[in-house]
Design a protein around this motif. Structure first.
Motif, PDB file in Angstrom:
ATOM      1  N   ARG A  38      -7.653 -11.478  16.883  1.00  0.00           N
ATOM      2  CA  ARG A  38      -6.801 -12.190  17.824  1.00  0.00           C
ATOM      3  C   ARG A  38      -6.806 -11.511  19.190  1.00  0.00           C
ATOM      4  O   ARG A  38      -7.211 -10.364  19.341  1.00  0.00           O
ATOM      5  CB  ARG A  38      -5.361 -12.235  17.305  1.00  0.00           C
ATOM      6  CG  ARG A  38      -5.195 -13.064  16.053  1.00  0.00           C
ATOM      7  CD  ARG A  38      -5.070 -14.540  16.397  1.00  0.00           C
ATOM      8  NE  ARG A  38      -4.827 -15.338  15.209  1.00  0.00           N
ATOM      9  CZ  ARG A  38      -4.639 -16.650  15.238  1.00  0.00           C
ATOM     10  NH1 ARG A  38      -4.667 -17.291  16.382  1.00  0.00           N
ATOM     11  NH2 ARG A  38      -4.430 -17.325  14.128  1.00  0.00           N
ATOM     12  N   ALA A  39      -6.310 -12.243  20.168  1.00  0.00           N
ATOM     13  CA  ALA A  39      -6.129 -11.644  21.483  1.00  0.00           C
ATOM     14  C   ALA A  39      -5.069 -10.552  21.396  1.00  0.00           C
ATOM     15  O   ALA A  39      -4.217 -10.561  20.512  1.00  0.00           O
ATOM     16  CB  ALA A  39      -5.700 -12.714  22.490  1.00  0.00           C
ATOM     17  N   LYS A  40      -5.130  -9.616  22.315  1.00  0.00           N
ATOM     18  CA  LYS A  40      -4.220  -8.479  22.251  1.00  0.00           C
ATOM     19  C   LYS A  40      -2.761  -8.904  22.291  1.00  0.00           C
ATOM     20  O   LYS A  40      -1.917  -8.360  21.589  1.00  0.00           O
ATOM     21  CB  LYS A  40      -4.518  -7.516  23.398  1.00  0.00           C
ATOM     22  CG  LYS A  40      -5.813  -6.749  23.211  1.00  0.00           C
ATOM     23  CD  LYS A  40      -5.957  -5.690  24.280  1.00  0.00           C
ATOM     24  CE  LYS A  40      -7.212  -4.857  24.037  1.00  0.00           C
ATOM     25  NZ  LYS A  40      -7.377  -3.796  25.067  1.00  0.00           N
ATOM     26  N   SER A  41      -2.428  -9.887  23.114  1.00  0.00           N
ATOM     27  CA  SER A  41      -1.038 -10.320  23.222  1.00  0.00           C
ATOM     28  C   SER A  41      -0.539 -10.904  21.914  1.00  0.00           C
ATOM     29  O   SER A  41       0.530 -10.552  21.421  1.00  0.00           O
ATOM     30  CB  SER A  41      -0.900 -11.352  24.344  1.00  0.00           C
ATOM     31  OG  SER A  41      -1.762 -12.464  24.082  1.00  0.00           O
ATOM     32  N   ALA A  42      -1.337 -11.795  21.308  1.00  0.00           N
ATOM     33  CA  ALA A  42      -0.939 -12.396  20.037  1.00  0.00           C
ATOM     34  C   ALA A  42      -0.916 -11.355  18.935  1.00  0.00           C
ATOM     35  O   ALA A  42      -0.039 -11.353  18.077  1.00  0.00           O
ATOM     36  CB  ALA A  42      -1.899 -13.539  19.682  1.00  0.00           C
ATOM     37  N   GLY A  43      -1.899 -10.441  18.962  1.00  0.00           N
ATOM     38  CA  GLY A  43      -1.945  -9.400  17.938  1.00  0.00           C
ATOM     39  C   GLY A  43      -0.733  -8.499  17.992  1.00  0.00           C
ATOM     40  O   GLY A  43      -0.184  -8.113  16.960  1.00  0.00           O
ATOM     41  N   LEU A  44      -0.297  -8.159  19.214  1.00  0.00           N
ATOM     42  CA  LEU A  44       0.875  -7.298  19.352  1.00  0.00           C
ATOM     43  C   LEU A  44       2.131  -7.981  18.846  1.00  0.00           C
ATOM     44  O   LEU A  44       2.991  -7.345  18.223  1.00  0.00           O
ATOM     45  CB  LEU A  44       1.048  -6.887  20.822  1.00  0.00           C
ATOM     46  CG  LEU A  44       0.011  -5.903  21.364  1.00  0.00           C
ATOM     47  CD1 LEU A  44       0.208  -5.696  22.856  1.00  0.00           C
ATOM     48  CD2 LEU A  44       0.106  -4.570  20.623  1.00  0.00           C
TER      49      LEU A  44
END
Length: 275
Positions: free
Chosen positions: A87-93
């Motif tokens: 996932r993208a970093k924002s969604a992953g976080l």
């Protein structure tokens, strides 16, 4: 140079004092009580009590449930962490934060919440009745205890595994796929070996607290399922037999030390292989 060493030692002193007072001194007391009798004489009778049926059965059940919980956490954590890495970093976080949130909640509160969900007239059975399905009794069973362990300790598996997987170069995985490797072969030959240190750390972080727990089994087991942690807690708080409680604690610590030795051996073998 000598000045920097002195400064490091100065900052290290508070931790050494804290560790000495709250870790080593209690361990010394536990070892002393464990190998002495009520008269203060050296005796191994308390250690031999572990071979009695009731105590040995509690230890056996504790090891089995801890292993089951650890394996299930590992199975659940791998696909979750793979998804987080892709996932993208924002969604992953955000998703990672959702799994870390239980760590910020009191374990007793979260376990009591599961007690409300799994009890006879709890949320789970109310939902089943709404769909005209038969009740499913889980409370006061080993399955309920395993569910509580998985919920409370899954983040401890996710965090180190996620860190290990995030360090893998995605180009290596893409190259394997370009060369015709299947998804399973890519996982087995590339992802699993490279993420093994994180998996081993997660296994240790889940297995040890699962083996020593007593609050989860007391709430979700309803006193019908006595793990070795419950037995030790009863010896200290109800029976006031510190000698037997300490001896059982020593036996439990032996299992923990063995687990740590096995983990260290895996780490060393993995480092030698990677070198």
């Amino acid at each position: 140079m000598f000045r920097s060493v002195g400064i490091r030692n100065l900052f290290l002193a508070p931790f050494c004092i804290w560790a000495g007072v709250f870790i080593f001194v209690p361990l010394i007391f536990i070892a002393w009580y464990g190998v002495t009798n009520a008269d203060g004489n050296f005796s191994l009778e308390n250690l031999e009590m572990i071979f009695q049926t009731e105590f040995f059965r509690s230890l056996e059940v504790s090891v089995i449930l801890a292993l089951v919980s650890t394996i299930v956490c590992l199975i659940l954590a791998y696909p979750l962490c793979l998804i987080l890495v892709e996932r993208a970093k924002s969604a992953g976080l955000i998703i990672t934060l959702l799994f870390v949130l239980p760590l910020w909640m009191n374990t007793l509160l979260s376990t009591m919440a599961w007690q409300t969900i799994l009890e006879k007239n709890g949320i789970l059975n109310q939902l089943l009745r709404f769909f005209s399905l038969p009740d499913f009794t889980l409370i006061n069973t080993s399955a309920a205890v395993v569910i509580g362990m998985i919920y409370n300790y899954l983040p401890y598996m996710v965090l180190p595994l996620y860190v290990a997987l995030s360090k893998i170069d995605l180009s290596v995985i893409e190259a394997a796929k370009d060369l015709g490797a299947s998804t399973w072969k890519t996982f087995y030959k590339i992802i699993l070996p490279l993420s093994l240190p994180g998996a081993i750390s997660g296994v240790t972080m889940v297995f040890i607290p699962a083996l020593t727990t007593f609050a989860i089994s007391a709430l979700l087991g309803g006193g019908k399922l006595l793990l070795i942690g419950n037995v030790i807690e009863q010896e200290f708080t109800f029976e006031y037999d510190w000698h037997l409680g300490s001896a059982l604690s020593i036996v439990l610590m032996i299992f923990i030390v063995v687990n740590m030795i096995i983990t260290l051996a895996f780490d060393n073998s993995h480092e030698e292989t990677s070198d």
